[in-house]
Design a protein around this motif. Structure first.
Motif, short mmCIF file in Angstrom:
data_model
loop_
_atom_site.label_atom_id
_atom_site.label_comp_id
_atom_site.label_asym_id
_atom_site.label_seq_id
_atom_site.Cartn_x
_atom_site.Cartn_y
_atom_site.Cartn_z
N GLU A 153 -14.39 -15.08 -34.36
CA GLU A 153 -13.68 -14.61 -33.28
C GLU A 153 -14.33 -13.77 -32.10
OE1 GLU A 153 -10.73 -16.29 -34.58
OE2 GLU A 153 -9.59 -14.61 -33.41
N ALA A 170 -11.67 -6.28 -24.20
CA ALA A 170 -11.06 -6.25 -25.32
C ALA A 170 -11.56 -5.43 -26.52
CB ALA A 170 -11.12 -7.92 -25.82
N ILE A 171 -13.01 -5.26 -26.69
CA ILE A 171 -13.27 -4.43 -27.89
C ILE A 171 -12.80 -2.75 -27.33
CG2 ILE A 171 -15.61 -3.26 -28.17
CD1 ILE A 171 -17.00 -6.06 -27.09
N MET A 216 -14.52 -11.36 -28.79
CA MET A 216 -13.72 -10.26 -27.78
C MET A 216 -15.14 -9.81 -26.79
SD MET A 216 -12.44 -7.30 -30.43
CE MET A 216 -11.38 -7.78 -31.63
N ALA A 264 -4.80 -7.05 -31.27
CA ALA A 264 -5.40 -7.09 -29.96
C ALA A 264 -4.13 -7.22 -28.97
CB ALA A 264 -6.45 -8.34 -29.89
N CYS A 271 -9.25 -2.66 -28.37
CA CYS A 271 -8.96 -2.78 -29.81
C CYS A 271 -9.56 -1.59 -30.73
CB CYS A 271 -9.62 -4.07 -30.39
SG CYS A 271 -8.50 -5.40 -29.70
N VAL A 298 -10.00 -12.33 -25.99
CA VAL A 298 -10.00 -12.18 -27.47
C VAL A 298 -9.36 -13.41 -27.87
CG1 VAL A 298 -7.97 -10.76 -26.86
CG2 VAL A 298 -9.25 -10.92 -29.29
N ARG A 352 -8.93 -6.86 -34.79
CA ARG A 352 -8.48 -8.32 -34.06
C ARG A 352 -7.22 -8.70 -34.10
NH1 ARG A 352 -6.72 -11.67 -32.31
NH2 ARG A 352 -7.48 -13.77 -31.94
N THR A 404 -3.14 -4.39 -26.50
CA THR A 404 -3.34 -4.42 -25.06
C THR A 404 -2.07 -4.13 -24.32
OG1 THR A 404 -4.74 -6.39 -25.45
CG2 THR A 404 -3.96 -6.31 -23.14
#
Ligand SMILES: Cc1cc2nc3c(=O)[nH]c(=O)nc-3n(C[C@H](O)[C@H](O)[C@H](O)COP(=O)(O)OP(=O)(O)OC[C@H]3O[C@@H](n4cnc5c(N)ncnc54)[C@H](O)[C@@H]3O)c2cc1C
Length: 477
Positions: free
Chosen positions: A265, A271-272, A267, A340, A275, A383, A337, A344
């Motif tokens: 996966e 995104a990191i 990111m 996510a 999350c 992501v 993950r 968001t």
């Protein structure tokens, strides 16, 4: 709310008969299983593609295949459009109704009918959630492999209609690779069994056709799915990189070396951060891109595979390698993950793209995606299921600002075309729905689409099943 995508105009003769239709439907489902009040219909107006909504004529929530068949027979007789619905988590607008449609909700069909370890399969009603299948067999050492991040809510019927995937599909395949049979109600109410407990069957592969048909060929009421034995062990590992492109190239080289972990996966930095703020999973915040790579097997097998992956990652300048040290840490890595999209949603509205590209094009498409986003003055968080080349740019926008919404949609369409032009396709797992319907001619020729529509017409000559979806409204036969 945006209005760039057109719906079919409602059939006036259906709207005019609403009261009569409601009275008839009431006779076909158990008491309390017909939703008709305006306010009660609101939750069924949209799905995970929240930019669009339509209030349906009514919603029925049958409990048995026989009740589904009775509703279909009735709607077919009177030319009433029917939109099947599971949990309504579709990200492509597949379950959004139209004003003249009866929504046929399967969420009340939640029975696990049979678990059959001798034949390594389970038979469940269509409204059983994805996760409930693994939960039902987990204590006995089994699981159902496809794992969409929405698995707590989404139904197996919806998974079949969209041929859904998930993080662990890199090794185990998507829904179609884990589906053995279905009971399906055809448009005129006929009940048909396709497949069974065996791996193959004679004749055309109608089961394969139904999987991914987005509710347009019939209503799935039961599914027989493959069960797998849980691996001896599993270990997610975090690989941090200084550039998204290096992370993308690393994925291509891992797969190119013939190494197939259970999941890879991706990111990017936004995104990191999103999350990590939500899940406190221990993701490194000083990197531009993160890969979550999960290996499984015995300790020796996991060590050997990881060592080979680390060597490849070093060639791409990997900055951080962190193995989960406990089951709790591993669970947090996956929680981050899998949350996510929800995480968001805490900071902005978003539309989630689903284009898939050959792995060799991953780095290029990531770079071009960020150029498109910059040109529109938008923000994006990436992501996605990198091992499958299945990209999910989450384009952030304000749903209450029509200009912003139009920009987000236009940027999304450019990104999907980019994926096709790079040798990929419009959807890796979320389906076409209404979202990508008008881009189908970018992927296919009119001749290709005519063939697909001929198949659809063979099942539903009057096109009453989920009619606004999948095929562009222009150029329909
Ligand atoms: C937070 C979030 C994360 C997600 N992550 C993933 C992911 O990792 N992978 C992935 O693949 N998807 C993902 N999705 C998308 C979505 O969850 C899947 O498409 C899922 O399979 C939809 O299931 P559902 O029960 O919600 O179906 P719905 O949204 O209700 O319907 C989806 C489609 O299936 C049809 N349909 C539903 N039930 C039936 C039936 N019984 N018979 C015939 N047709 C039917 C509907 O008409 C519609 O076209 C995600 C969505 C969200 C909101």
């Amino acid at each position: 709310m945006s209005e760039a995508i057109a719906f079919l105009p409602p059939r006036p003769e259906v709207l005019a008969r609403r009261a009569e239709i409601l009275a008839d439907l009431k006779e076909l489902v158990p008491q309390g299983r017909l939703v008709e009040e305006r306010n009660a219909l609101v939750p069924f107006e949209t799905d995970g593609f929240i930019a669009y909504r339509r209030r349906p004529l009514a919603v029925v929530l049958p409990e048995t295949t026989a009740q589904v068949a009775a509703v279909m027979k009735y709607c077919h007789r009177y030319g009433i459009p029917v939109v099947p619905r599971g949990a309504g988590t579709s990200l492509s607008g597949g379950a959004i109704p139209q004003e003249d449609a009866v929504v046929l909700g399967l969420s009340a069909m939640t029975r696990i009918i049979e678990v059959d370890y001798a034949n390594r399969c389970a038979t469940v009603q269509a409204g059983v959630t994805n996760l409930a299948i693994s939960d039902a067999v987990g204590a006995d050492g089994y699981f159902y492999a496809p794992d969409p991040s929405s698995q707590l809510a989404c139904t197996i019927g919806g998974n079949i209609a969209m041929n859904s995937g998930g993080a662990h599909c890199l090794k185990y395949g998507v829904t179609t690779n884990n589906l053995l049979g279905v009971k399906i109600v055809l448009v005129d109410g006929t009940i048909v069994d396709l497949g069974g407990k065996h791996l193959d069957a004679e004749g055309y592969d109608l089961l394969g056709l139904v999987c991914g048909s987005e509710g347009q060929l019939g209503i799935v009421t039961e599914a027989t799915v493959r069960l797998l034995a849980k691996p001896e062990g599993a270990r997610p590992v975090l690989f941090g990189f200084d550039s998204a492109e290096e992370a993308g190239s690393c994925v291509a080289d891992v797969i190119g070396a013939g190494i197939i972990p259970v999941a890879i996966e991706f990111m990017d930095k936004p995104a990191i951060e999103i999350c990590e703020a939500f899940a406190k999973a221990g993701y490194p915040l000083d990197v531009e891109a993160l890969l979550i790579v999960e290996v499984e097997g015995s300790e020796a097998e996991m060590d050997a595979m990881l060592a080979a992956i680390v060597e490849i990652a070093k060639r791409h300048g990997v900055k951080t390698v962190r193995e989960s040290q406990s089951a709790n840490e591993a669970a947090l890595i996956w929680k981050g993950r899998k949350s996510a999209f929800g995480a968001t949603g805490r900071i902005a509205d978003y539309i989630c793209m689903d284009g898939t590209v050959p792995l060799s094009q991953l780095a290029y498409v990531l770079r071009k995606t960020s150029e498109i986003i910059d040109r529109y003055g938008l923000r994006v968080a990436n992501v996605f299921h990198a091992g499958d080349g299945n990209m999910h740019p989450l384009i952030l926008y304000n749903i209450n600002d029509p200009e912003d919404a139009a920009k987000a949609e236009a940027a999304g369409m450019e990104i999907l075309k980019l994926c096709v032009d790079a040798g990929g396709c419009l959807t890796g797992e979320h389906g076409v729905g209404i979202e990508k319907r008008d881009l189908m001619l970018h992927q296919f020729t009119q001749v290709d689409l005519d063939q697909q529509m001929a198949v659809r017409s063979a099942f539903d000559a009057d096109w009453i099943l989920n009619p606004s979806k999948v095929f562009p409204l222009e150029g329909r036969a």
